[in-house]
Design a protein around this motif. Structure first.
Motif, PDB file in Angstrom:
ATOM      1  N   ASP A 172       0.915  -1.231   0.003  1.00  0.00           N
ATOM      2  CA  ASP A 172       0.027  -0.129   0.044  1.00  0.00           C
ATOM      3  C   ASP A 172       0.696   1.284  -0.061  1.00  0.00           C
ATOM      4  N   MET A 199      -7.380   1.721   5.992  1.00  0.00           N
ATOM      5  CA  MET A 199      -6.965   2.087   4.401  1.00  0.00           C
ATOM      6  C   MET A 199      -6.491   1.199   3.462  1.00  0.00           C
ATOM      7  N   GLN A 241      -7.434  -0.117  -0.215  1.00  0.00           N
ATOM      8  CA  GLN A 241      -8.497   0.818  -0.622  1.00  0.00           C
ATOM      9  C   GLN A 241      -8.318   1.550  -1.821  1.00  0.00           C
ATOM     10  N   LEU A 277     -11.159   8.426   2.073  1.00  0.00           N
ATOM     11  CA  LEU A 277     -10.512   7.219   2.482  1.00  0.00           C
ATOM     12  C   LEU A 277      -9.447   7.082   3.545  1.00  0.00           C
ATOM     13  N   ASP A 298     -14.182   8.644   9.729  1.00  0.00           N
ATOM     14  CA  ASP A 298     -15.285   7.908   8.965  1.00  0.00           C
ATOM     15  C   ASP A 298     -16.681   8.083   9.602  1.00  0.00           C
TER      16      ASP A 298
END
Length: 819
Positions: free
Chosen positions: A102, A206, A209, A241, A265
Motif C-alpha cells: 500500500d 486504508m 482501498q 478514504l 469515517d
C-alpha cells in the motif's frame, strides 16, 4: 551564529544546527531515511552522508553539527557511490513486493531507489519470512518490509511519550514489535504510520482501498478538539478514504492524534440523516424540504403568536462552522426577534472567559499551543491534556525533555503523571483547595513580591480568604502530603518562568469557575502576565461559536433556563448538539424537551435529542461544506468541502436561510462566501488588551459528599479515542473503545466482589445505569471514573447541573449487576 558553505551557497545558522537542517534552510535536499525534525539526531541509515572539504571521512549530515568555515558538498560521485552501497545493503532483506504494498507511490525507499538507480546486488539476498501482525485494531506491522531505521520506535518513545514499539532481537533477525511480541496496545495516534519510510506500518482501515496516485488530496481542519490540526484528506470517487499529516503543515506542524487520523469515517455512520423528518401520529416520518420548512415556519409562528418571541430559544454547536453559528444568531435576532441563544461552552469555555475577565479585565484570553516550550516549571491542575488536547500536550512533553520541571496534580495516573517530575495525587474535585494551599505557602514564606501584589485590587480580602487554608488542612482535603505541597509551592515560586495549565469543559466535572479564579489568583500573586495561565477551549470551534455570539447574554435565557426549567421556552431550535446524551442530568433535560410545543433539531445523525423532536432537518457533515473554524488560539482556519453532501442534507447556515425565507423574512446572505465576508466586517476581533487585574477570593466548595448510601465519588473524564459523542459513530475508533465503562480501583473492586469486564450497577440520586467495570490501579480508592461519550451508556443521567462555580463530582453507589 555560524556561517558555512553548502554546494557553493553561503548559509548562516544557529550554533548546534545540523548540516542537514542547514541545507534544508537554503533549499538543498539531502536524501535520508532516519531523520525527522521532531526526533533527536540518530545517524542510522547513512544515506545522508556529505563531504567536507579537507576531511577524508564522510559525515552523516543529520547528526553532525555545523562549524564555522565548513565547506560542504552534498552531491558528488563519491557520495553517489556511497549512497548506492547503503541502498544495496538496505535491499538485501527488503522484499520486492511493490505491486501489492500500500505504500507504493509514496515510499521513500522506492523514491531513493529510483533516484540512484538499480543497485549492483553483490550480496546474497535473505528475505525475512515473518507474517504481518494484523492483531491490532488500526495498525498493521509487516516486519518483512522494515529497514530498521527506528523512526517509529523513536517517535513513539521520544515524541509521543508512549514507547509502545521497540527493537526485538539482535543482528539480522531484529524486528520492530511491541515488547515480548504482544499485540500493539498504544495511543493509536498513527504517527508511526506517517513517519515510516516503507510499507512496514500501515493503516488497516486504508489497506487495499486505493493506490496513492488515485487519491485526490485536500487540506482541511480536524473536527474534534480545540488544537485545530490540519488534516490532509485523501478521497477517491467522492469518498473519504484516509486522513494524514504532512510535515510543517498547519498549526499542528504535521502532528495528529488518533481521532484526526482514524475518526473521520464518522460521517459515513449508519444513522446519518439524509432526508427531513416530521412528527406525525407520534412517529418521525420522511418529508420533503418544502413540507418540513412549511411545518417549521408555521409552528414557529404559532409559538410566537401564543407565547411571544421570548418563548423561542436556540442552541448552537462547536461542531458547526463559524458561518453556521453566525447564521443561527442572525436568524434568532432578525427573524424570530429573540436573543435566547447558548451553546455547550456554558459548561466550560464561557465559564473560563468569565473568570479570566474578572481576574485580568480582558474580554479574550490568549492561548498558545507552544506556550509550554521554554518554561522552567509547568503545573498541570487536575487535567489530562494528553487526552483532551493531544497535540498541545506534545509540547508539554517536549518542554519536559528540554529541562522543564513538570508538576502534575491529579487524582489518577495519566501519561503526563508518568512523565512528570512529580505527581501530586490529590482527591478529585479539590483543585481550589490545592491552589489556595500553594498560595498560602507562598505568602507565609515570603516567596512573592508583596509590594507588587498588594497594589492589586482586592488583595486584602484575598489574603484574608487564605487564612483558613493551612498546609495541614489542605493536605487533609486534597490527600497531598504536606512536604509535597511545600516543595511544589517553592519550585513554582522560585522559577524564572512558569506555566499553569488545565481544562474546563462539559465532559469533566472535577473543576469549575472557582478553579479558574484560584489559578488566576496564583498567576497574579507571582507577578506573571495572564499568558502564564493556559486553558485551551475544548472543541474544534468552541471559540468560534462564542465569538459568533452563541452564548447567553446578560438577562437572556441560557442553557440553565432553556433545558433545566419547565416553561422557560416553548419552542427550541437545536443545531448540531445532543443535550440528552451529553449535558448533565439528562432525565431533567428529557422532561423539559418533551414538554415543549416545538423542538426543531438540525444534525447529521438521528441523535437521542433528535428522537424527541417534532422536526428533524438533515445537516451536512464537517467535510461536506465550506466555512471556517476558530481553534483554541483564536486562529481562523479554512474548512474545505471535501465530498458531496449525503442525500438531501444541507449546510446548517443554508437550512436557516431557507427557513427564514419560508417565514417571509429576507436574511440578506445567500452564499457561504457572503457570510464569511459579513463576519469579517461585523464580528469584532477579540479584545486581548490588558485590563485591570483583580484578586478574587475563591473558596473550596466540595461537590456531593460520599455517604454510607453513596460511598463513591464519580469523576467524569474523556477517553483518548473519543471527543464528544460525534466520534463514537466512527467504526475505526470503535474498534479501540466501543462502549462506556467504569474504572474502579482494584482494592474497591475486591471489597465489592467486582471482577474486571463484569457489569456493575451504578446509582446516583438522579438515576441508575449499568456499565462494564474496568479494574485498574490508575484511579484512587473511593473514586470511580467514566466518560460521557457513548449515548447508550447514559453516564450523564447520574450527573447534576452545577448552579455555581464549584466542581460537581457526584456521589454514587456501585454494586455487581445481578444476572
Amino acid at each position: 551564529m555560524v556561517e558555512l558553505i553548502i554546494d557553493d551557497k553561503k548559509v548562516t545558522v544557529e550554533e548546534g544546527t545540523t548540516i542537514l537542517s542547514a541545507a534544508k534552510k537554503i533549499g538543498i535536499s539531502i536524501p535520508n531515511m532516519c531523520y525527522d525534525k521532531r526526533l533527536r539526531p540518530y545517524g542510522g541509515c547513512r544515506l545522508c552522508v556529505v563531504e567536507q572539504e579537507g576531511n577524508p571521512r564522510l559525515l552523516a549530515s543529520c547528526s553532525t553539527p555545523v562549524a564555522a568555515g565548513m565547506v560542504i558538498k552534498t552531491d558528488t560521485p563519491k557520495l553517489k557511490k556511497a549512497r548506492q552501497t547503503v541502498l544495496e545493503l538496505l535491499l538485501i532483506h527488503h522484499p520486492l513486493d511493490c505491486p501489492v504494498c500500500d505504500k507504493a507511490g509514496e515510499c521513500d525507499l522506492q523514491d531513493i531507489a529510483y533516484e540512484y538507480g538499480k543497485p549492483e546486488g553483490r550480496f546474497i539476498r535473505h528475505r525475512k519470512k515473518m507474517p504481518p501482525d494484523v492483531r491490532g485494531p488500526l495498525v498493521e506491522l509487516t516486519a518483512n518490509r522494515c529497514i530498521l531505521c527506528g523512526k517509529c520506535v523513536r517517535i513513539c518513545a521520544e515524541h509521543q511519550g508512549r514507547g509502545a514499539l521497540g527493537f526485538i532481537g539482535r543482528g539480522f533477525p531484529t524486528v520492530v514489535q511491541p515488547a515480548f511480541g504482544e499485540i500493539l496496545e498504544c495511543d493509536y495516534c498513527g504517527q508511526c504510520i506517517d513517519i515510516c519510510p516503507t510499507g512496514a506500518l500501515l493503516s488497516k482501515p486504508m489497506k487495499f482501498q486505493a493506490r496513492a496516485w488515485f487519491l485526490e488530496e485536500k487540506d482541511t481542519i480536524c473536527p474534534f478538539c480545540g488544537c485545530g490540526c490540519t488534516l490532509t484528506i485523501g478521497t477517491r470517487e467522492g469518498r473519504i478514504l484516509r486522513s494524514r499529516a504532512k510535515e510543517d503543515n498547519g498549526r499542528s506542524e504535521g502532528n495528529l492524534c488518533g481521532r484526526g487520523r482514524f475518526g473521520i469515517d464518522y460521517i459515513y455512520s449508519e444513522n446519518r440523516l439524509k432526508t427531513p423528518l416530521i412528527r406525525k401520529d407520534n412517529d418521525l416520518v420522511p418529508a420533503t424540504w418544502d413540507e418540513a420548512l412549511k411545518y417549521a415556519s408555521d409552528s414557529l409562528t404559532a409559538v410566537i403568536s401564543s407565547h411571544g418571541k421570548d418563548a423561542v430559544g436556540a442552541i448552537g454547536s462547536h461542531r458547526c462552522s463559524n458561518e453556521d453559528n453566525y447564521m443561527l444568531r442572525k436568524f434568532m435576532t432578525q427573524v424570530i426577534g429573540s436573543s435566547n441563544i447558548d451553546g455547550s461552552a456554558a459548561f466550560g469555555y464561557s465559564k473560563v472567559q468569565k473568570a479570566l475577565s474578572m481576574a485580568f479585565g480582558s474580554k479574550s484570553h490568549a492561548i498558545h499551543l507552544k506556550a509550554p516550550l521554554g518554561k522552567d516549571v509547568i503545573l498541570v491542575v487536575e487535567s489530562d491534556l494528553s487526552i483532551t488536547h493531544p497535540v498541545y500536550a506534545l509540547n508539554i512533553l517536549q518542554a519536559k525533555r528540554e529541562g522543564a520541571k513538570l508538576i502534575v496534580a491529579d487524582s489518577r495516573r495519566t501519561k503526563l503523571t508518568r512523565h512528570g517530575t512529580s505527581h501530586l495525587r490529590m482527591q478529585a474535585g479539590t483543585s481550589v483547595a490545592f491552589l489556595n494551599g500553594l498560595m498560602k505557602i507562598i505568602m507565609d514564606r515570603g516567596l512573592f513580591n508583596r509590594q507588587t501584589a498588594a497594589a492589586i485590587e482586592g488583595f486584602d480580602a484575598f489574603e484574608q480568604s487564605l487564612a483558613d487554608y493551612s498546609t495541614e488542612k489542605v493536605s487533609k482535603i486534597t490527600g497531598v502530603p504536606e512536604a509535597e505541597l511545600i516543595a511544589s509551592a517553592e519550585e513554582l515560586a522560585n522559577a524564572k518562568s512558569r506555566l499553569i495549565t488545565l481544562t474546563v469543559n462539559i465532559s469533566e466535572n472535577a473543576k469549575g469557575m472557582d478553579t479558574v479564579l484560584a489559578a488566576a489568583n496564583l498567576v497574579l500573586l507571582l507577578g506573571d502576565s495572564p499568558e502564564t495561565l493556559q486553558i485551551p477551549a475544548e472543541y474544534a470551534n468552541t471559540v468560534g461559536m462564542v465569538r459568533m455570539g452563541v452564548q447567553a447574554g446578560s438577562g437572556m435565557k441560557g442553557i440553565s433556563n432553556m433545558l433545566y426549567e419547565q416553561g422557560a421556552v416553548r419552542g427550541l431550535i437545536v443545531m448540531g448538539e445532543d443535550p440528552v446524551s451529553v449535558y448533565p442530568f439528562s432525565s431533567k433535560i428529557q422532561s423539559v424537551l418533551k414538554s415543549l410545543d416545538l423542538l426543531i433539531v438540525q444534525d447529521i445523525a438521528l441523535t437521542e435529542t433528535a428522537k424527541l423532536a417534532h422536526i428533524v432537518l438533515p445537516a451536512a457533515g464537517w467535510a461536506e461544506k465550506d466555512g471556517t473554524f476558530m481553534n483554541a488560539e483564536g486562529v481562523t482556519q479554512k474548512l474545505q468541502r471535501i465530498v458531496e453532501t449525503q442525500g438531501q442534507s444541507l449546510p446548517d447556515w443554508q437550512i436557516l436561510r431557507n427557513l427564514s425565507l419560508a417565514m417571509g423574512k429576507e436574511i440578506g446572505t445567500r452564499s457561504v462566501e457572503g457570510l464569511s465576508e459579513e463576519i469579517r466586517h461585523t464580528v469584532q476581533e477579540a479584545d486581548r488588551a490588558p485590563g485591570r487585574n483583580v484578586l478574587h477570593a475563591a473558596y473550596f466548595t466540595p461537590g456531593e459528599t460520599p455517604s454510607a448510601e453513596y460511598p463513591f465519588s464519580l469523576v467524569v473524564r474523556d477517553v483518548l479515542q473519543h471527543s464528544g459523542t460525534m466520534s463514537t459513530r466512527s467504526k475505526s475508533l470503535d474498534l479501540v473503545v466501543s462502549e462506556a465503562y467504569l474504572e474502579i480501583n482494584d482494592e474497591d473492586a475486591t471489597k465489592l466482589a467486582v471482577r474486571d469486564n463484569s457489569h456493575v450497577k451504578v446509582s446516583s440520586r438522579r438515576g441508575t445505569i449499568y456499565l462494564k467495570a474496568k479494574v485498574t490501579d490508575a484511579v484512587p480508592e473511593g473514586s470511580v471514573f467514566a466518560s460521557t461519550h457513548f449515548p447508550h451508556g447514559r453516564v450523564n443521567a447520574l450527573l447534576y447541573y452545577p448552579e455555581n462555580g464549584a466542581s460537581s463530582p457526584c456521589a454514587v453507589k456501585v454494586e455487581p449487576a445481578k444476572a
